[in-house]
Design a protein around this motif. Structure first.
Motif: not given
Length: 149
Positions: A59-63, A65-66, A70-72, A121-123
């Motif tokens: 799970x991830x996305x361009x938002x 922020x950590x 983000x693609x990793x 975002x991350x959180x």
């Protein structure tokens, strides 16, 4: 510009890139877990264990922020030329192509689920109801159904 290079050409240089060599020499955990060092003790067992996963939900996305890039979060990675903003997808990475730790095995058997959310975002990922309903719960449901057959 590096951004206009063919991903295949970029990835083919991975084993000679200076950033990659530096990574292998200076980072202990990830190269070992990814079986990127030749002859590393336990490599075959790590691959066997990883390949036993029923589902891998990425799970991830361009938002994000950590984590950078983000693609990793979905096993994409910067090129071996460094942190230039160009990211290759999971299928073009060295550890996927060589199936170093079983990621390709998992993906080709349909056990990798990638979910991308632009606005989180991350959180926010942990508590995002939409993500849980559209990504995590379907994966868990599929595993439960598989086990009950």
């Amino acid at each position: 510009s590096l951004h206009s290079l063919d991903p295949e050409a970029v990835v083919s240089t991975q084993s000679t890139g200076t950033h990659y060599e530096m990574y292998l020499k200076s980072v202990e955990y990830f190269p070992r877990m990814n079986n990127e060092r030749e002859g590393e003790e336990g490599a075959e067992q790590r691959k066997i264990n990883f390949s036993k996963l029923r589902k891998l939900v990425l799970i991830g996305g361009p938002g994000e922020d950590v984590i950078d890039p983000w693609q990793s979060t979905q096993f994409g990675y910067y090129t071996e030329f460094g942190f230039d903003g160009y990211v290759v997808p999971m299928e073009k990475t060295r550890f996927y192509k060589k199936d170093l730790f079983g990621l390709r095995t998992l993906a080709q058997s349909g056990r990798v689920v990638r979910c991308t959310y632009d606005e989180i975002n991350h959180l926010q990922f942990r508590d995002h109801q939409g993500m849980l309903e559209t990504c995590v719960l379907p994966a868990i449901t599929a595993i439960v159904e598989e086990l009950s057959e």
